[in-house]
Motif scaffolding. Sequence first.
Motif, PDB file in Angstrom:
ATOM      1  N   GLY A  29       6.049   2.044   3.246  1.00  0.00           N
ATOM      2  CA  GLY A  29       6.759   2.855   4.225  1.00  0.00           C
ATOM      3  C   GLY A  29       7.144   2.035   5.433  1.00  0.00           C
ATOM      4  O   GLY A  29       6.678   0.902   5.602  1.00  0.00           O
ATOM      5  N   HIS A  30       7.991   2.604   6.287  1.00  0.00           N
ATOM      6  CA  HIS A  30       8.423   1.824   7.455  1.00  0.00           C
ATOM      7  C   HIS A  30       7.313   1.678   8.489  1.00  0.00           C
ATOM      8  O   HIS A  30       7.370   0.810   9.358  1.00  0.00           O
ATOM      9  CB  HIS A  30       9.688   2.429   8.086  1.00  0.00           C
ATOM     10  CG  HIS A  30       9.496   3.781   8.667  1.00  0.00           C
ATOM     11  ND1 HIS A  30       9.777   4.944   7.977  1.00  0.00           N
ATOM     12  CD2 HIS A  30       9.059   4.173   9.902  1.00  0.00           C
ATOM     13  CE1 HIS A  30       9.527   5.984   8.742  1.00  0.00           C
ATOM     14  NE2 HIS A  30       9.078   5.552   9.903  1.00  0.00           N
ATOM     15  N   ASP A  31       6.274   2.554   8.428  1.00  0.00           N
ATOM     16  CA  ASP A  31       5.086   2.396   9.262  1.00  0.00           C
ATOM     17  C   ASP A  31       3.905   3.010   8.513  1.00  0.00           C
ATOM     18  O   ASP A  31       4.042   3.515   7.395  1.00  0.00           O
ATOM     19  CB  ASP A  31       5.267   3.021  10.649  1.00  0.00           C
ATOM     20  CG  ASP A  31       5.596   4.508  10.602  1.00  0.00           C
ATOM     21  OD1 ASP A  31       5.291   5.173   9.585  1.00  0.00           O
ATOM     22  OD2 ASP A  31       6.163   5.027  11.589  1.00  0.00           O
ATOM     23  N   ARG A  32       2.718   2.980   9.128  1.00  0.00           N
ATOM     24  CA  ARG A  32       1.513   3.436   8.436  1.00  0.00           C
ATOM     25  C   ARG A  32       1.577   4.924   8.110  1.00  0.00           C
ATOM     26  O   ARG A  32       1.184   5.349   7.010  1.00  0.00           O
ATOM     27  CB  ARG A  32       0.272   3.115   9.280  1.00  0.00           C
ATOM     28  CG  ARG A  32      -1.046   3.398   8.550  1.00  0.00           C
ATOM     29  CD  ARG A  32      -2.234   2.821   9.316  1.00  0.00           C
ATOM     30  NE  ARG A  32      -3.464   2.981   8.528  1.00  0.00           N
ATOM     31  CZ  ARG A  32      -4.295   4.011   8.651  1.00  0.00           C
ATOM     32  NH1 ARG A  32      -4.026   4.967   9.530  1.00  0.00           N
ATOM     33  NH2 ARG A  32      -5.379   4.102   7.902  1.00  0.00           N
ATOM     34  N   ALA A  33       2.046   5.731   9.037  1.00  0.00           N
ATOM     35  CA  ALA A  33       2.130   7.174   8.794  1.00  0.00           C
ATOM     36  C   ALA A  33       3.055   7.473   7.617  1.00  0.00           C
ATOM     37  O   ALA A  33       2.766   8.335   6.774  1.00  0.00           O
ATOM     38  CB  ALA A  33       2.611   7.892  10.048  1.00  0.00           C
ATOM     39  N   ASP A  34       4.149   6.745   7.536  1.00  0.00           N
ATOM     40  CA  ASP A  34       5.094   6.924   6.436  1.00  0.00           C
ATOM     41  C   ASP A  34       4.452   6.511   5.107  1.00  0.00           C
ATOM     42  O   ASP A  34       4.605   7.190   4.089  1.00  0.00           O
ATOM     43  CB  ASP A  34       6.347   6.082   6.711  1.00  0.00           C
ATOM     44  CG  ASP A  34       7.461   6.317   5.694  1.00  0.00           C
ATOM     45  OD1 ASP A  34       7.547   7.435   5.162  1.00  0.00           O
ATOM     46  OD2 ASP A  34       8.239   5.380   5.452  1.00  0.00           O
ATOM     47  N   ALA A  35       3.704   5.409   5.122  1.00  0.00           N
ATOM     48  CA  ALA A  35       3.043   4.954   3.901  1.00  0.00           C
ATOM     49  C   ALA A  35       1.982   5.957   3.445  1.00  0.00           C
ATOM     50  O   ALA A  35       1.845   6.228   2.245  1.00  0.00           O
ATOM     51  CB  ALA A  35       2.411   3.577   4.123  1.00  0.00           C
ATOM     52  N   ILE A  36       1.228   6.527   4.376  1.00  0.00           N
ATOM     53  CA  ILE A  36       0.219   7.528   4.018  1.00  0.00           C
ATOM     54  C   ILE A  36       0.893   8.757   3.404  1.00  0.00           C
ATOM     55  O   ILE A  36       0.421   9.304   2.401  1.00  0.00           O
ATOM     56  CB  ILE A  36      -0.628   7.919   5.247  1.00  0.00           C
ATOM     57  CG1 ILE A  36      -1.532   6.748   5.660  1.00  0.00           C
ATOM     58  CG2 ILE A  36      -1.475   9.158   4.960  1.00  0.00           C
ATOM     59  CD1 ILE A  36      -2.307   6.975   6.951  1.00  0.00           C
ATOM     60  N   ALA A  37       2.001   9.179   3.971  1.00  0.00           N
ATOM     61  CA  ALA A  37       2.725  10.337   3.432  1.00  0.00           C
ATOM     62  C   ALA A  37       3.199  10.058   2.001  1.00  0.00           C
ATOM     63  O   ALA A  37       3.097  10.920   1.114  1.00  0.00           O
ATOM     64  CB  ALA A  37       3.907  10.679   4.330  1.00  0.00           C
ATOM     65  N   ARG A  38       3.709   8.860   1.759  1.00  0.00           N
ATOM     66  CA  ARG A  38       4.151   8.505   0.399  1.00  0.00           C
ATOM     67  C   ARG A  38       2.963   8.424  -0.562  1.00  0.00           C
ATOM     68  O   ARG A  38       3.084   8.785  -1.748  1.00  0.00           O
ATOM     69  CB  ARG A  38       4.923   7.187   0.424  1.00  0.00           C
ATOM     70  CG  ARG A  38       6.263   7.295   1.156  1.00  0.00           C
ATOM     71  CD  ARG A  38       6.928   5.933   1.272  1.00  0.00           C
ATOM     72  NE  ARG A  38       8.022   5.969   2.225  1.00  0.00           N
ATOM     73  CZ  ARG A  38       9.298   6.137   1.889  1.00  0.00           C
ATOM     74  NH1 ARG A  38       9.634   6.296   0.617  1.00  0.00           N
ATOM     75  NH2 ARG A  38      10.237   6.144   2.815  1.00  0.00           N
ATOM     76  N   ALA A  39       1.822   7.944  -0.060  1.00  0.00           N
ATOM     77  CA  ALA A  39       0.632   7.877  -0.902  1.00  0.00           C
ATOM     78  C   ALA A  39       0.185   9.278  -1.312  1.00  0.00           C
ATOM     79  O   ALA A  39      -0.210   9.506  -2.469  1.00  0.00           O
ATOM     80  CB  ALA A  39      -0.501   7.156  -0.170  1.00  0.00           C
ATOM     81  N   ARG A  40       0.252  10.223  -0.382  1.00  0.00           N
ATOM     82  CA  ARG A  40      -0.103  11.611  -0.727  1.00  0.00           C
ATOM     83  C   ARG A  40       0.820  12.143  -1.827  1.00  0.00           C
ATOM     84  O   ARG A  40       0.379  12.790  -2.781  1.00  0.00           O
ATOM     85  CB  ARG A  40       0.014  12.497   0.516  1.00  0.00           C
ATOM     86  CG  ARG A  40      -1.053  12.261   1.575  1.00  0.00           C
ATOM     87  CD  ARG A  40      -0.769  13.115   2.785  1.00  0.00           C
ATOM     88  NE  ARG A  40      -1.721  12.880   3.857  1.00  0.00           N
ATOM     89  CZ  ARG A  40      -1.410  12.898   5.155  1.00  0.00           C
ATOM     90  NH1 ARG A  40      -0.156  13.137   5.534  1.00  0.00           N
ATOM     91  NH2 ARG A  40      -2.342  12.696   6.056  1.00  0.00           N
ATOM     92  N   THR A  41       2.106  11.867  -1.684  1.00  0.00           N
ATOM     93  CA  THR A  41       3.082  12.316  -2.688  1.00  0.00           C
ATOM     94  C   THR A  41       2.775  11.694  -4.044  1.00  0.00           C
ATOM     95  O   THR A  41       2.823  12.375  -5.082  1.00  0.00           O
ATOM     96  CB  THR A  41       4.505  11.941  -2.244  1.00  0.00           C
ATOM     97  OG1 THR A  41       4.801  12.609  -1.009  1.00  0.00           O
ATOM     98  CG2 THR A  41       5.529  12.331  -3.294  1.00  0.00           C
ATOM     99  N   ALA A  42       2.462  10.409  -4.051  1.00  0.00           N
ATOM    100  CA  ALA A  42       2.196   9.707  -5.308  1.00  0.00           C
ATOM    101  C   ALA A  42       0.931  10.231  -5.983  1.00  0.00           C
ATOM    102  O   ALA A  42       0.902  10.435  -7.202  1.00  0.00           O
ATOM    103  CB  ALA A  42       2.089   8.211  -5.050  1.00  0.00           C
ATOM    104  N   VAL A  43      -0.124  10.440  -5.203  1.00  0.00           N
ATOM    105  CA  VAL A  43      -1.376  10.951  -5.769  1.00  0.00           C
ATOM    106  C   VAL A  43      -1.162  12.335  -6.367  1.00  0.00           C
ATOM    107  O   VAL A  43      -1.614  12.637  -7.477  1.00  0.00           O
ATOM    108  CB  VAL A  43      -2.485  10.970  -4.692  1.00  0.00           C
ATOM    109  CG1 VAL A  43      -3.695  11.773  -5.175  1.00  0.00           C
ATOM    110  CG2 VAL A  43      -2.900   9.545  -4.331  1.00  0.00           C
ATOM    111  N   ALA A  44      -0.443  13.187  -5.639  1.00  0.00           N
ATOM    112  CA  ALA A  44      -0.184  14.539  -6.136  1.00  0.00           C
ATOM    113  C   ALA A  44       0.676  14.524  -7.394  1.00  0.00           C
ATOM    114  O   ALA A  44       0.570  15.425  -8.246  1.00  0.00           O
ATOM    115  CB  ALA A  44       0.488  15.368  -5.049  1.00  0.00           C
ATOM    116  N   GLY A  45       1.513  13.507  -7.556  1.00  0.00           N
ATOM    117  CA  GLY A  45       2.427  13.451  -8.683  1.00  0.00           C
ATOM    118  C   GLY A  45       1.906  12.702  -9.894  1.00  0.00           C
ATOM    119  O   GLY A  45       2.603  12.606 -10.909  1.00  0.00           O
TER     120      GLY A  45
END
Length: 445
Positions: free
Chosen positions: A393-409
């Motif tokens: 992600g462009h920053d840590r918060a963005d990367a955490i949000a993408r990680a949540r999406t990936a785990v859920a998917g």
Amino acid sequence: MIDSLLVANRGEIARRVIRTARRLGIRAIAVYSEADADMPFVLEADESVCVGPAAPAQSYRNAEAILAAAKSTGAQAVHPGYGFLSEHAGFARAVEANGLVWVGPSADAIAAMGDKINARNLMAAAGVPVAPGTQEPTASVDAAVEAARDIGYPLMVKAAAGGGGMGMAVATDEAALRKEFDKVHAFAERTFGDGSVLLERYFPRVRHVEVQILGLADGRVIALSERECSVQRRNQKLLEEAPSPAVTPELRARFLAAAVKAGEAVGYRNAGTVECLLDPATGEFFFLEMNTRLQVEHPITELIHGIDLVEEQLRIASGLPPTFDPETLINAGHAIELRVNAEDPKRFLPGPGKITTWVEPSGDGIRVDAAYATGLTKTPFYDSLMAKIIVYGHDRADAIARARTAVAGFEIAGPKNNLPFFAELLENPEFISGDYDTGIVARMR
């Protein structure tokens, strides 16, 4: 550039190396055990050779069988991946003695860093900070008790020949030291064939931070960025991120300078990692160990720098310069890796089994390096790692949000898996704050 490469490993790292080799037009050769005959890495290679039955000692750690496979297939080089024979100095020497290119550091560097006591002493002599500890193998439990009087409690009792978080215990007093010394000594004898024990001062609240280095073909050692590896269970990593949320620009400069000194002290070539313990209260850090191979968590460094570390390894082994200018290497964004293991998400006990559902997540900034697929069986013969989710992600918060999406998917049915743990971790206030340490998993339990 070398033209043919035998990958002396299995699973996701074998697929990872094969992918880059084929992109570069290098013939990729896999070796596999009888238990792995239907695994994706075997099917994706240009050629594959069975090297023995399921037991690692008879297949992936069978140096003679692997060298025979390299000869019979006309391989020019050997990439060891991580684990198995990757940090075995004797195997590296044997590869080169057979006229093959070893994609890794010299056997001498592997041997020097493989003994934790020798490594500590070398680093101290090179000016790399080391924690208070023993400078020679501790010969007996009474000698350990004597040494502890100078070092102070609590102590980390470590197998000198160990690695990967194995063969380690904490002693808070003399009684605990006597108990743990015997256990670690016996474990080290059984697992590594070397019962030597190292004592180091134990820091109850620390962060585990490591630096990726490359020893270039021209003799220079360069340090890339640091990785945060403090989310651990049983001293083994579960999640890594880069850059570390604990590292300031000033601290980063000190980390990178120390990592270069460490590499230069052993004439390092190819990819390696300098691991350190960081005291977040004081900003002090201490050398922990050097891993003389590619790390499991290398993809997060790739993403923030925009490079392919396996390609860089192959170029160095071929005597070629890197694809990038070390002086202008980009360092942007934030990346996180989650190790998806076949283990229950509460006690982290192994849970192998047949995979009836395997649906990988996808989307912008999401990458999956997987070993398995639907219909395959996660056997009990090898470590629990099934796949790695890597997000950018462009920053840590963005990367955490993408990680949540990936785990859920990510859908997995059959073997147990730790995806529910990651769903919990990614909502944990301590983790989200970035102000966490190696005790975070224990506090969650």
